[in-house]
Enzyme design. Structure first.
Site, mmCIF file in Angstrom:
data_model
loop_
_atom_site.group_PDB
_atom_site.id
_atom_site.type_symbol
_atom_site.label_atom_id
_atom_site.label_comp_id
_atom_site.label_asym_id
_atom_site.label_seq_id
_atom_site.Cartn_x
_atom_site.Cartn_y
_atom_site.Cartn_z
ATOM 1 N N ASP A 138 -4.612 -6.041 -6.162
ATOM 2 C CA ASP A 138 -3.602 -7.055 -5.789
ATOM 3 C C ASP A 138 -3.405 -8.471 -5.325
ATOM 4 O O ASP A 138 -4.455 -8.870 -5.072
ATOM 5 C CB ASP A 138 -2.296 -6.679 -4.342
ATOM 6 C CG ASP A 138 -0.875 -7.047 -4.824
ATOM 7 O OD1 ASP A 138 0.231 -5.957 -4.982
ATOM 8 O OD2 ASP A 138 -0.309 -8.214 -4.255
ATOM 9 N N ASP A 191 3.476 -1.030 -9.692
ATOM 10 C CA ASP A 191 4.298 -1.577 -9.253
ATOM 11 C C ASP A 191 4.186 -3.346 -9.434
ATOM 12 O O ASP A 191 4.608 -3.521 -8.521
ATOM 13 C CB ASP A 191 3.902 -1.144 -7.894
ATOM 14 C CG ASP A 191 5.430 -0.707 -7.669
ATOM 15 O OD1 ASP A 191 6.586 -0.494 -8.060
ATOM 16 O OD2 ASP A 191 5.527 -1.083 -5.973
ATOM 17 N N LYS A 245 6.404 0.106 -13.363
ATOM 18 C CA LYS A 245 7.306 -0.223 -12.953
ATOM 19 C C LYS A 245 7.929 -1.134 -14.679
ATOM 20 O O LYS A 245 7.393 -2.017 -14.148
ATOM 21 C CB LYS A 245 7.961 -1.270 -11.946
ATOM 22 C CG LYS A 245 8.859 -2.134 -11.690
ATOM 23 C CD LYS A 245 8.561 -1.924 -9.882
ATOM 24 C CE LYS A 245 8.248 -3.131 -9.561
ATOM 25 N NZ LYS A 245 8.371 -3.550 -7.693
ATOM 26 N N ASP A 258 -6.225 -11.779 -8.178
ATOM 27 C CA ASP A 258 -4.903 -12.246 -9.286
ATOM 28 C C ASP A 258 -5.394 -11.333 -11.052
ATOM 29 O O ASP A 258 -6.525 -11.527 -11.264
ATOM 30 C CB ASP A 258 -4.484 -13.150 -9.812
ATOM 31 C CG ASP A 258 -3.701 -13.501 -10.775
ATOM 32 O OD1 ASP A 258 -2.890 -12.694 -11.932
ATOM 33 O OD2 ASP A 258 -2.951 -14.320 -10.401
ATOM 34 N N TRP A 308 2.218 2.592 -2.231
ATOM 35 C CA TRP A 308 2.108 4.279 -3.414
ATOM 36 C C TRP A 308 0.564 4.815 -3.397
ATOM 37 O O TRP A 308 -0.135 5.613 -2.941
ATOM 38 C CB TRP A 308 1.658 3.715 -4.839
ATOM 39 C CG TRP A 308 3.478 2.766 -6.061
ATOM 40 C CD1 TRP A 308 4.066 3.430 -4.720
ATOM 41 C CD2 TRP A 308 3.619 3.110 -6.693
ATOM 42 N NE1 TRP A 308 5.108 4.228 -6.273
ATOM 43 C CE2 TRP A 308 4.990 3.500 -7.113
ATOM 44 C CE3 TRP A 308 2.919 2.606 -7.832
ATOM 45 C CZ2 TRP A 308 5.612 2.733 -7.916
ATOM 46 C CZ3 TRP A 308 3.567 2.493 -9.098
ATOM 47 C CH2 TRP A 308 4.642 2.920 -9.613
ATOM 48 N N GLY A 330 0.761 -1.126 0.113
ATOM 49 C CA GLY A 330 -0.240 0.031 -0.004
ATOM 50 C C GLY A 330 0.954 1.071 -0.608
ATOM 51 O O GLY A 330 0.607 2.487 0.317
#
Length: 209
Positions: free
Chosen positions: A83, A124, A164, A99, A65, A63
Site C-alpha cells: 500500500d 481493495d 473491488k 506506490d 483484509w 490491514g
C-alpha cells in the site's frame, strides 16, 4: 460556498461512518477496519482461502483484509501486502509500503513474491475520491487494470482474483477481460458495503492456463 458544501458533506460522512454497525463491531473486536466483514462474507460464499496459501494483498492498509486472511491460511501460509500508506505490522504479513503504480515498487513486490506462483491476488485499491464520477471512475479503472496485470504475472493456474471495482464507464469491458482469463466469475455486493456506494467485488476463480 464550495467549502461549506464540502464541510457539510464531510460531517454527513463522519456521522454515517461512526453510526455504521460494522464500524462499531470492528472497534469492539479490535479489527483494523470494517473491510474485515466484507471479506468474511465473501469467504463464506466463495471459499477463496485455505491453509498454506500464498496471497497478494494490494491496497492493504490499514490491514483489514490481511488481518482476516491470516486467520484463514494459518501459520504455513504467506501474505505479501502493499500500500502507498503505512500499515502497522501483522504477524504473518510481509508488508511493502510504496506506490503500486511505480515500476520500482512493482519490481520490489515481485521480488518478494519470488519464483513461486501465488494462489490468490486480492485488491481493495481505490483512488482518492473527488466525488466526481467522471474523474474517479477512470482513476479506479486504471488501478484495477494494474491489479489484473499482477494476476498475469504471479497467479498460479487455478488461482483466484478478488478485486473491488466501482461501476461506471469501462466496467463491462473489464468484466469481459476477467471472464476471458477465469473459468468462473461472480459479482458480490457484501452487506458491509454501503448501499449507496458504486463499489462491487468481482470474485474470479479458476485461472485458465
Amino acid at each position: 460556498m464550495a467549502n461549506k458544501k464540502r464541510s457539510a458533506s464531510s460531517s454527513r460522512w463522519l456521522q454515517e461512518h461512526f453510526s455504521d454497525k460494522y464500524v462499531q463491531q470492528a472497534q469492539k473486536k479490535g479489527l483494523r477496519s470494517r473491510a474485515w466483514f466484507k471479506l468474511d462474507e465473501i469467504q463464506q460464499s466463495d471459499k477463496l482461502f485455505k491453509p498454506g496459501m500464498t496471497v497478494v494483498d494490494l491496497g492493504a492498509a490499514p490491514g483489514g483484509w490481511s488481518q482476516y486472511v491470516v486467520t484463514q491460511i494459518g501459520g504455513s501460509g504467506r501474505i505479501i501486502a502493499c500500500d502507498i500508506l503505512p500499515m502497522d505490522p501483522i504477524v504473518g504479513v510481509d508488508f511493502l509500503q510504496g506506490d503500486f503504480r511505480d515500476e520500482l515498487v512493482l519490481k520490489a513486490l515481485l521480488e518478494r513474491v519470488g519464483e513461486s506462483k501465488v494462489q490468490v491476488v486480492m485488491s481493495d485499491m481505490a483512488p482518492n475520491m473527488s466525488g466526481t464520477p467522471a474523474v474517479d471512475i477512470p482513476r479506479s479503472m486504471y488501478l484495477v487494470e494494474l491489479a489484473l496485470g499482477m494476476c498475469r504475472d504471479v497467479l498460479a493456474p487455478g488461482g483466484s482474483f478478488l478485486v473491488k471495482v466501482f461501476q461506471g464507464d469501462g466496467f463491462d469491458e473489464y468484466l469481459r477481460e476477467i471472464r476471458s482469463l477465469f473459468t468462473k466469475v461472480k459479482i458480490r455486493k457484501p452487506d458491509a458495503s454501503r448501499a449507496r456506494s458504486r463499489e462491487v467485488y468481482i470474485v474470479a476463480t479458476g485461472r485458465k492456463l
